[in-house]
Design a protein around this motif. Structure first.
Motif, PDB file in Angstrom:
ATOM      1  N   LYS A 174     105.800  23.978  40.549  1.00  0.00           N
ATOM      2  CA  LYS A 174     105.375  24.990  39.473  1.00  0.00           C
ATOM      3  C   LYS A 174     103.785  25.191  39.211  1.00  0.00           C
ATOM      4  N   SER A 175     103.166  24.031  39.156  1.00  0.00           N
ATOM      5  CA  SER A 175     101.612  24.359  38.700  1.00  0.00           C
ATOM      6  C   SER A 175     100.955  24.764  39.864  1.00  0.00           C
ATOM      7  N   GLY A 176     101.514  24.813  41.066  1.00  0.00           N
ATOM      8  CA  GLY A 176     100.979  25.177  42.381  1.00  0.00           C
ATOM      9  C   GLY A 176     100.472  24.427  43.163  1.00  0.00           C
ATOM     10  N   ALA A 177     101.137  23.143  43.294  1.00  0.00           N
ATOM     11  CA  ALA A 177     100.990  22.279  44.396  1.00  0.00           C
ATOM     12  C   ALA A 177     101.336  22.823  45.528  1.00  0.00           C
ATOM     13  N   LEU A 178     100.691  22.251  46.694  1.00  0.00           N
ATOM     14  CA  LEU A 178     101.286  22.800  48.168  1.00  0.00           C
ATOM     15  C   LEU A 178     102.451  22.094  48.439  1.00  0.00           C
ATOM     16  N   GLY A 179     102.574  20.906  47.830  1.00  0.00           N
ATOM     17  CA  GLY A 179     103.628  20.065  48.107  1.00  0.00           C
ATOM     18  C   GLY A 179     103.737  18.530  47.322  1.00  0.00           C
ATOM     19  N   CYS A 180     104.986  18.015  47.244  1.00  0.00           N
ATOM     20  CA  CYS A 180     105.034  16.925  46.553  1.00  0.00           C
ATOM     21  C   CYS A 180     106.036  15.949  46.941  1.00  0.00           C
ATOM     22  N   SER A 181     105.768  14.723  46.997  1.00  0.00           N
ATOM     23  CA  SER A 181     106.868  13.850  47.508  1.00  0.00           C
ATOM     24  C   SER A 181     106.508  12.488  46.758  1.00  0.00           C
ATOM     25  N   LEU A 182     107.346  11.391  47.345  1.00  0.00           N
ATOM     26  CA  LEU A 182     107.183  10.065  46.912  1.00  0.00           C
ATOM     27  C   LEU A 182     105.991   9.438  47.369  1.00  0.00           C
ATOM     28  N   SER A 183     105.269   8.680  46.828  1.00  0.00           N
ATOM     29  CA  SER A 183     103.984   7.859  47.350  1.00  0.00           C
ATOM     30  C   SER A 183     104.801   6.477  47.917  1.00  0.00           C
ATOM     31  N   GLY A 184     104.589   6.215  49.240  1.00  0.00           N
ATOM     32  CA  GLY A 184     105.279   5.067  49.824  1.00  0.00           C
ATOM     33  C   GLY A 184     106.722   5.100  49.383  1.00  0.00           C
ATOM     34  N   SER A 185     107.330   3.948  48.924  1.00  0.00           N
ATOM     35  CA  SER A 185     108.706   3.872  48.557  1.00  0.00           C
ATOM     36  C   SER A 185     108.853   4.062  47.043  1.00  0.00           C
ATOM     37  N   GLY A 186     107.762   4.716  46.320  1.00  0.00           N
ATOM     38  CA  GLY A 186     107.724   5.151  45.182  1.00  0.00           C
ATOM     39  C   GLY A 186     107.661   3.922  44.022  1.00  0.00           C
ATOM     40  N   PRO A 187     107.572   4.055  42.776  1.00  0.00           N
ATOM     41  CA  PRO A 187     107.935   5.234  42.222  1.00  0.00           C
ATOM     42  C   PRO A 187     106.868   6.291  41.857  1.00  0.00           C
ATOM     43  N   SER A 188     105.819   6.020  42.293  1.00  0.00           N
ATOM     44  CA  SER A 188     104.636   6.977  42.323  1.00  0.00           C
ATOM     45  C   SER A 188     105.163   8.175  42.945  1.00  0.00           C
ATOM     46  N   LEU A 189     104.532   9.631  42.738  1.00  0.00           N
ATOM     47  CA  LEU A 189     104.715  10.667  43.460  1.00  0.00           C
ATOM     48  C   LEU A 189     103.288  11.272  43.814  1.00  0.00           C
ATOM     49  N   PHE A 190     103.024  11.778  44.691  1.00  0.00           N
ATOM     50  CA  PHE A 190     101.855  12.501  44.869  1.00  0.00           C
ATOM     51  C   PHE A 190     101.929  13.989  45.282  1.00  0.00           C
ATOM     52  N   ALA A 191     101.178  14.555  45.106  1.00  0.00           N
ATOM     53  CA  ALA A 191     100.887  16.108  45.289  1.00  0.00           C
ATOM     54  C   ALA A 191      99.540  16.481  46.079  1.00  0.00           C
ATOM     55  N   LEU A 192      99.588  17.456  47.207  1.00  0.00           N
ATOM     56  CA  LEU A 192      98.364  18.030  47.480  1.00  0.00           C
ATOM     57  C   LEU A 192      98.318  19.266  47.051  1.00  0.00           C
ATOM     58  N   CYS A 193      96.993  19.806  46.570  1.00  0.00           N
ATOM     59  CA  CYS A 193      96.779  20.924  45.916  1.00  0.00           C
ATOM     60  C   CYS A 193      95.455  21.248  46.063  1.00  0.00           C
ATOM     61  N   SER A 194      95.163  22.681  45.774  1.00  0.00           N
ATOM     62  CA  SER A 194      93.630  22.957  45.687  1.00  0.00           C
ATOM     63  C   SER A 194      92.827  22.122  44.898  1.00  0.00           C
ATOM     64  N   GLU A 195      91.673  22.087  44.877  1.00  0.00           N
ATOM     65  CA  GLU A 195      90.857  21.104  44.312  1.00  0.00           C
ATOM     66  C   GLU A 195      90.609  21.711  42.916  1.00  0.00           C
ATOM     67  N   SER A 196      90.666  22.971  42.788  1.00  0.00           N
ATOM     68  CA  SER A 196      90.233  23.761  41.500  1.00  0.00           C
ATOM     69  C   SER A 196      91.711  23.632  40.603  1.00  0.00           C
ATOM     70  N   ARG A 197      92.758  23.206  41.074  1.00  0.00           N
ATOM     71  CA  ARG A 197      94.148  23.126  40.429  1.00  0.00           C
ATOM     72  C   ARG A 197      94.234  21.674  40.285  1.00  0.00           C
ATOM     73  N   ALA A 198      93.655  20.873  40.572  1.00  0.00           N
ATOM     74  CA  ALA A 198      94.141  19.149  40.696  1.00  0.00           C
ATOM     75  C   ALA A 198      94.327  18.848  39.249  1.00  0.00           C
ATOM     76  N   ARG A 199      93.478  19.223  38.380  1.00  0.00           N
ATOM     77  CA  ARG A 199      93.593  18.438  37.090  1.00  0.00           C
ATOM     78  C   ARG A 199      94.820  19.261  36.290  1.00  0.00           C
ATOM     79  N   ASN A 200      95.024  20.376  36.626  1.00  0.00           N
ATOM     80  CA  ASN A 200      96.354  21.076  36.058  1.00  0.00           C
ATOM     81  C   ASN A 200      97.574  20.667  36.547  1.00  0.00           C
ATOM     82  N   VAL A 201      97.594  20.207  38.009  1.00  0.00           N
ATOM     83  CA  VAL A 201      98.710  19.820  38.489  1.00  0.00           C
ATOM     84  C   VAL A 201      99.103  18.460  38.050  1.00  0.00           C
ATOM     85  N   ALA A 202      97.853  17.497  37.954  1.00  0.00           N
ATOM     86  CA  ALA A 202      98.204  16.227  37.329  1.00  0.00           C
ATOM     87  C   ALA A 202      98.680  16.137  36.164  1.00  0.00           C
ATOM     88  N   SER A 203      98.225  17.225  35.100  1.00  0.00           N
ATOM     89  CA  SER A 203      98.603  17.199  33.703  1.00  0.00           C
ATOM     90  C   SER A 203     100.024  17.575  33.673  1.00  0.00           C
TER      91      SER A 203
END
Ligand code: HSE
Length: 315
Positions: free
Chosen positions: A255-284
């Motif tokens: 919703k905050s504009g990430a290109l995609g999002c999934s588990l990192s490895g087997s989790g529980p962490s999740l990662f997303a890829l996004c444009s550099e300019s949106r990264a802080r908003n996506v993280a938040s």
């Protein structure tokens, strides 16, 4: 006894959604440090394992046969004819069972530090096999998607059929990785054993297409194509239930504009890829979604070309 050599190895994002066990990305800002020095003893020993707070690590063993760092270092030392002993100090910066390549970071940092003690140190490409021996102890499988990016940095394609060769994948400018670590633990060895053994032809075809498309998208800097291909239709559906905040955090990322999002490895962490300019908003947004589920978390924002392991200093 010789002087201490210190090596740092970064955390990493295993699978990167599209390439189970064969694609990994180094993460900037988190990693393990291992110090090594020669001793007059016999074989590799561990003097101490400490956490980020500097305190003795409450869970990790200093038994050299039960720590990925010493197992990997011992394998290198034996293979290269190292004489007498090596003593290690392990400083964990990567949370355990976080899906951030914690065991790989320890194994890689130990191998890089121990390598520097050899009379004729090996080049990075020759160290991969030893890092994998440590990783295999922790995860119970032969997969390089954490060890390879931690060792070499950046985005690395490392399918088992090519090992010990790996392929550094070019990455587009202006794209960042965001990683959110919910304060939960997932045991990778257990998560691997729980995976289904057989898959349908349609899932296999879909995932092959996504992996191929994603690699081309990265190499060509085609950000729209990254958005179309950064998906896991095989592993994520099986594993997401082990992360109670998964749907909320992934939903917030998209919703905050990430290109995609999934588990990192087997989790529980999740990662997303996004444009550099949106990264802080996506993280938040991802962090807020996680906390709204009653789960504490922390996050990192990283370039896609984070450097790999290196010797930091002598002394
Ligand atoms: N590829 C491995 C898995 C990574 O998903 O089991 C573990 O961090």
């Amino acid at each position: 006894m010789s002087e201490w050599v210190t090596a740092f190895a970064p955390a990493s994002i295993g699978n990167v959604a599209v390439g189970f066990d064969m694609l990994g990305l180094a993460l900037e800002g988190a990693g393990d440090r291992v110090q090594a020095r020669r001793t007059d003893g016999d074989g590799v020993t561990i003097a101490e394992v400490r956490g980020l707070d500097g305190e003795v690590h409450p869970y990790l063993s200093t038994d050299p046969k039960a720590n990925t760092a010493s197992i990997a270092a011992q394998a290198l030392w034996d293979a290269q004819g190292g004489t007498r002993g090596v003593e290690l100090k392990v400083h964990k910066g990567v949370p355990l069972q976080s899906g951030m390549g914690s065991s790989a970071a320890s194994a890689v940092a130990a191998v890089v530090a121990t390598n520097a003690l050899l009379d004729e140190p090996l080049g990075p490409a020759q160290l991969l096999a030893y890092g994998l021996i440590g990783e295999q102890f922790a995860s119970g499988g032969l997969h390089a998607d954490n060890v390879a990016p931690s060792l070499f940095g950046g985005l690395v394609l490392c399918p088992q059929v090519l090992l010990p060769d790996v392929v550094r994948v070019p990455v587009p400018d202006g794209v960042s990785a965001v990683l959110v670590h919910p304060d939960l633990q997932v045991n990778t060895a257990h998560a691997r054993k729980a995976l289904a053994g057989g898959y349908s032809m349609s899932d296999w075809l879909a995932q092959q297409g996504l992996l191929a498309g994603f690699l081309v998208a990265c190499a060509e800097g085609d950000v729209d194509l990254i958005g179309k291909t950064l998906k896991d239709v095989v592993i994520e559906p099986q594993r997401k239930a082990s992360v109670p905040c998964f749907d909320a955090v992934k939903g917030a990322a998209l919703k905050s504009g990430a290109l995609g999002c999934s588990l990192s490895g087997s989790g529980p962490s999740l990662f997303a890829l996004c444009s550099e300019s949106r990264a802080r908003n996506v993280a938040s947004a991802m962090e807020q979604a996680c906390r709204s589920q009653g789960i504490a978390c922390e996050s990192w924002v990283s370039t896609l070309s984070a450097p790999g392991a290196r010797v930091e200093a002598d002394g």
